[in-house]
Design a protein around this motif. Structure first.
Motif, PDB file in Angstrom:
ATOM      1  N   UNK A  53     -26.385 -20.825  11.924  1.00 35.59           N
ATOM      2  CA  UNK A  53     -27.311 -20.204  10.999  1.00 35.59           C
ATOM      3  C   UNK A  53     -27.552 -19.349  11.617  1.00 35.59           C
ATOM      4  N   UNK A  54     -27.755 -17.720  10.184  1.00 37.53           N
ATOM      5  CA  UNK A  54     -28.079 -16.594  10.774  1.00 37.53           C
ATOM      6  C   UNK A  54     -29.399 -15.906  10.317  1.00 37.53           C
ATOM      7  N   UNK A  55     -29.854 -15.891  10.667  1.00 41.68           N
ATOM      8  CA  UNK A  55     -31.227 -15.347   9.843  1.00 41.68           C
ATOM      9  C   UNK A  55     -31.357 -13.377  10.077  1.00 41.68           C
ATOM     10  N   UNK A  56     -32.227 -12.702   9.242  1.00 40.62           N
ATOM     11  CA  UNK A  56     -32.546 -11.693   9.251  1.00 40.62           C
ATOM     12  C   UNK A  56     -33.677 -10.957   8.988  1.00 40.62           C
ATOM     13  N   UNK A  57     -34.300 -10.217   9.565  1.00 41.21           N
ATOM     14  CA  UNK A  57     -35.701  -9.510   8.569  1.00 41.21           C
ATOM     15  C   UNK A  57     -36.918 -10.505   8.117  1.00 41.21           C
ATOM     16  N   UNK A  58     -37.029 -11.184   9.626  1.00 41.65           N
ATOM     17  CA  UNK A  58     -37.917 -12.360   9.540  1.00 41.65           C
ATOM     18  C   UNK A  58     -39.462 -11.352  10.686  1.00 41.65           C
ATOM     19  N   UNK A  59     -39.986 -12.394  10.797  1.00 43.94           N
ATOM     20  CA  UNK A  59     -41.106 -12.186  11.874  1.00 43.94           C
ATOM     21  C   UNK A  59     -42.191 -13.232  12.830  1.00 43.94           C
ATOM     22  N   UNK A  60     -41.530 -14.690  11.761  1.00 45.99           N
ATOM     23  CA  UNK A  60     -41.258 -15.937  12.719  1.00 45.99           C
ATOM     24  C   UNK A  60     -40.625 -16.929  12.795  1.00 45.99           C
ATOM     25  N   UNK A  61     -40.386 -18.114  13.146  1.00 44.04           N
ATOM     26  CA  UNK A  61     -39.191 -18.565  13.040  1.00 44.04           C
ATOM     27  C   UNK A  61     -39.467 -19.283  12.634  1.00 44.04           C
ATOM     28  N   UNK A  62     -37.666 -19.479  11.141  1.00 43.22           N
ATOM     29  CA  UNK A  62     -38.319 -21.086   9.820  1.00 43.22           C
ATOM     30  C   UNK A  62     -38.841 -21.609  10.494  1.00 43.22           C
ATOM     31  N   UNK A  75     -30.959 -12.747  16.017  1.00 45.51           N
ATOM     32  CA  UNK A  75     -31.284 -11.623  16.817  1.00 45.51           C
ATOM     33  C   UNK A  75     -31.646 -10.920  15.909  1.00 45.51           C
ATOM     34  N   UNK A  76     -32.029  -9.394  16.736  1.00 43.80           N
ATOM     35  CA  UNK A  76     -32.229  -8.555  15.983  1.00 43.80           C
ATOM     36  C   UNK A  76     -33.470  -8.466  14.233  1.00 43.80           C
ATOM     37  N   UNK A  77     -34.732  -9.158  14.840  1.00 43.30           N
ATOM     38  CA  UNK A  77     -35.133  -9.606  13.506  1.00 43.30           C
ATOM     39  C   UNK A  77     -37.300  -8.425  14.449  1.00 43.30           C
ATOM     40  N   UNK A  78     -38.397 -10.109  14.080  1.00 44.55           N
ATOM     41  CA  UNK A  78     -39.620  -8.946  14.642  1.00 44.55           C
ATOM     42  C   UNK A  78     -39.966 -10.202  15.170  1.00 44.55           C
ATOM     43  N   UNK A 103     -40.118 -10.185  21.172  1.00 44.04           N
ATOM     44  CA  UNK A 103     -41.195 -11.536  21.190  1.00 44.04           C
ATOM     45  C   UNK A 103     -41.909 -11.309  22.762  1.00 44.04           C
ATOM     46  N   UNK A 104     -42.956 -11.242  22.985  1.00 42.40           N
ATOM     47  CA  UNK A 104     -44.180 -11.279  23.985  1.00 42.40           C
ATOM     48  C   UNK A 104     -44.379 -12.324  25.036  1.00 42.40           C
ATOM     49  N   UNK A 105     -44.899 -13.488  24.372  1.00 36.64           N
ATOM     50  CA  UNK A 105     -45.525 -15.217  24.558  1.00 36.64           C
ATOM     51  C   UNK A 105     -45.056 -15.759  24.079  1.00 36.64           C
ATOM     52  N   UNK A 119     -29.084 -27.694  24.868  1.00 38.96           N
ATOM     53  CA  UNK A 119     -29.353 -26.217  24.595  1.00 38.96           C
ATOM     54  C   UNK A 119     -28.682 -25.965  26.250  1.00 38.96           C
ATOM     55  N   UNK A 120     -27.678 -24.762  26.245  1.00 40.47           N
ATOM     56  CA  UNK A 120     -27.464 -24.708  27.003  1.00 40.47           C
ATOM     57  C   UNK A 120     -26.991 -22.879  27.417  1.00 40.47           C
ATOM     58  N   UNK A 121     -26.938 -22.426  26.164  1.00 41.89           N
ATOM     59  CA  UNK A 121     -27.497 -21.227  25.939  1.00 41.89           C
ATOM     60  C   UNK A 121     -28.661 -20.141  25.577  1.00 41.89           C
ATOM     61  N   UNK A 122     -29.737 -19.868  25.792  1.00 36.84           N
ATOM     62  CA  UNK A 122     -30.644 -18.743  25.392  1.00 36.84           C
ATOM     63  C   UNK A 122     -31.155 -17.931  25.858  1.00 36.84           C
ATOM     64  N   UNK A 123     -30.733 -16.422  25.334  1.00 36.76           N
ATOM     65  CA  UNK A 123     -30.966 -15.215  24.955  1.00 36.76           C
ATOM     66  C   UNK A 123     -31.957 -14.752  24.187  1.00 36.76           C
ATOM     67  N   UNK A 124     -32.834 -13.895  25.452  1.00 31.73           N
ATOM     68  CA  UNK A 124     -34.318 -13.216  25.285  1.00 31.73           C
ATOM     69  C   UNK A 124     -34.116 -12.019  25.524  1.00 31.73           C
ATOM     70  N   UNK A 125     -32.694 -11.278  25.845  1.00 23.25           N
ATOM     71  CA  UNK A 125     -32.950 -10.205  26.460  1.00 23.25           C
ATOM     72  C   UNK A 125     -32.953  -9.473  25.562  1.00 23.25           C
ATOM     73  N   UNK A 126     -33.540  -8.186  25.909  1.00 21.21           N
ATOM     74  CA  UNK A 126     -34.259  -7.216  24.339  1.00 21.21           C
ATOM     75  C   UNK A 126     -35.617  -7.558  23.757  1.00 21.21           C
ATOM     76  N   UNK A 127     -36.107  -8.233  24.636  1.00 18.79           N
ATOM     77  CA  UNK A 127     -37.568  -8.314  23.688  1.00 18.79           C
ATOM     78  C   UNK A 127     -38.872  -7.804  24.942  1.00 18.79           C
TER      79      UNK A 127
END
Length: 512
Positions: A53-62, A75-78, A103-105, A119-127
């Motif tokens: 599942x790949x989503x773009x142009x979101x401001x929150x998790x569906x 990746x690459x959302x708001x 992501x701040x919180x 869940x084995x891979x979590x990418x929170x880089x560039x936030x």
């Protein structure tokens, strides 16, 4: 058709099971298809496949996500916040990508009711995270890779990584860290951790004791280059030790390791310019070997290397004479320090043996053995003297023998009559062995006095000292001298003799 359906539903013929009508089959297939669509509903603005599942142009998790999702790419959302139970209803989720958001919180329980064990891979880089709080990752016991680089993290709380016991790699580079709780990632809490990237931060000083207590696998993968380290001998000793052990963190980033020189507004690359550390004692931080030796009367410091650390950890040693040693030591011969190190003040012969170090805290204990051998002064010095003296004497005698052989041989008289000696006559039976043959050169103590073939003179100032190895075995077979080549023509034998002399002689013979 309706009558048949009604009779089928009412059971008008109980004796025989009626065949289902086409209408009933259509209704059943419709319900199944509708359930499948509901189960795999794809949110608006997302691309869905069987497990991606790949989503773009979101401001929150569906809110509604397909339960079959294995890889969720956001990746690459708001997205600014991860709310509580943002990923519920995803029992098969293994890879979650949230890079390049705002992501701040992360709310408590954000990963609850998800596949935390899978869940084995979590990418929170560039936030825009600033603090890693203790509750952020408490519902992810199966996490192996955590990517947090390129954030604004200034602090990592002491227990932020405690629940991640299956963690293998943590990436925290390009943040604003000034310290890190190394004490929270010991071997007993993170047995699989092999990489901790803290490069490109603002670490001014390193807790060397906590780092030295880390497991060897963690130290090999601890990356600390491009930080704001202040130069001192302890820090330099640790990195030099890592260089000697050929750790990847030093081998691949040798030019990027630098520090600020004290009271100087300049940064040096200490692996390339080490003149500032010429007066440092580099023996302060080293690995304790299992077998050590010391000269009698000299001091020896034994380190209790263990993964346990903290204020509740206690140390004690068991000496070879079954005596317990605790700080500050005993008898004046053994001193013990609070960090677990044991010093033998002046080694004696009776101090030889196995020393057992024991470290324990509230829940665990570890032991380590060190075998100490005390060497005596006199015997060792006497043995070294005898060995050196006999070696020197052997060299002198060999040199004298060579000189005697070269320069004290009898002078040859040019007026001596040319007659065949018994030796030459004996060699001449069945063969035309001239005086210049290889066999006569080997068997006679002096060079031949006659010419080697018609019109050929042997040089009187050339000594074939290293010609003897010609008779040694070559490729497992004894080498045959040119004079023993039966049936060969005289001209052929003479040519072969010249080739042997020119190849195997240390001093080449010049033949006119």
């Amino acid at each position: 058709m309706l009558v048949g359906l009604a009779s089928f539903l009412e059971g008008a013929e109980p004796a025989a099971a009626p065949a289902p009508s086409p209408w009933s089959v259509v209704v059943l297939m419709f319900h199944l298809q509708l359930g499948s669509v509901w189960a795999s509903a794809c949110p608006s603005g997302c691309l869905c496949t069987s497990d991606l599942l790949s989503c773009t142009d979101l401001d929150q998790v569906p809110v509604m996500l397909p339960v079959s999702t294995v890889t969720l790419d956001l990746n690459h959302n708001h997205i600014v916040r991860l709310e509580e139970e943002s990923f519920k209803g995803l029992p098969r989720l293994e890879i979650l990508r949230l890079a390049y958001n705002q992501v701040t919180t992360i709310q408590s329980g954000a990963f609850r009711k998800s596949s935390g064990s899978l869940l084995r891979h979590l990418d929170l880089s560039s936030n825009q995270l600033t603090v890693l709080e203790q509750h952020y990752f408490q519902d992810l016991p199966g996490l192996q890779e955590l990517l947090l680089f390129n954030n604004r993290i200034v602090r990592v709380e002491n227990g932020a990584l405690n629940d991640l016991r299956n963690l293998h790699k943590v990436y925290l580079s390009h943040n604003l860290l000034t310290d890190f709780p190394f004490v929270s990632i010991q071997k007993h809490s993170h047995p699989h951790l092999s990489m901790l990237d803290l490069s490109s931060n603002r670490l001014p000083k390193l807790p060397l004791e906590e780092i030295s207590n880390l497991p060897q696998s963690v130290q090999k993968g601890l990356y600390l280059h491009n930080n704001s380290l202040v130069c001192d001998c302890s820090m330099y000793s640790m990195f030099r030790f890592w260089e000697q052990k050929d750790f990847a963190s030093v081998r691949f980033f040798r030019k990027e390791h630098g520090c600020q020189v004290y009271k100087m507004q300049r940064r040096i690359r200490f692996f390339l310019y080490n003149r500032f550390f010429e007066k440092c004692n580099l023996s302060g931080l080293k690995e304790q070997e299992s077998n050590v030796s010391v000269r009698a009367g000299a001091p020896l410091l034994l380190h209790c290397i263990t993964s346990l650390s903290g204020t509740t950890t206690t140390f004690f040693w068991l000496a070879p004479n079954s005596e317990y040693v605790v700080p500050p030591g005993n008898n004046g011969s053994l001193k013990m320090f609070p960090n677990g190190s044991l010093e033998i003040v002046a080694a004696r012969e009776e101090d030889s043996g196995i020393y057992l170090c024991m470290a324990q805290d509230q829940d665990r204990n570890e032991t380590r053995e060190v075998n100490v051998s005390v060497l005596q002064h006199e015997g060792e010095a006497h043995e070294h003297f005898n060995t050196g003296f006999t070696t020197l004497l052997g060299c002198v005698v060999s040199l004298l023998l060579v000189l005697m052989y070269l320069y004290l041989t009898p002078c040859r008289c040019p007026a001596c009559p040319k007659h065949r000696t018994p030796t030459t006559a004996a060699l001449g039976r069945g063969m035309a062995a001239g005086p210049g043959s290889a066999q006569s050169s080997i068997l006679t103590p002096t060079p031949p006095t006659t010419t080697e073939g018609p019109g050929r003179k042997v040089s009187t100032n050339k000594h074939v000292v290293f010609l003897e190895p010609i008779r040694e075995q070559q490729n497992g077979r004894l080498r045959v001298g040119p004079g023993l080549l039966l049936g060969a023509e005289p001209q052929q034998r003479a040519g072969e003799t010249d080739s042997y002399v020119s190849v195997f002689s240390d001093t080449p013979i010049m033949l006119p």
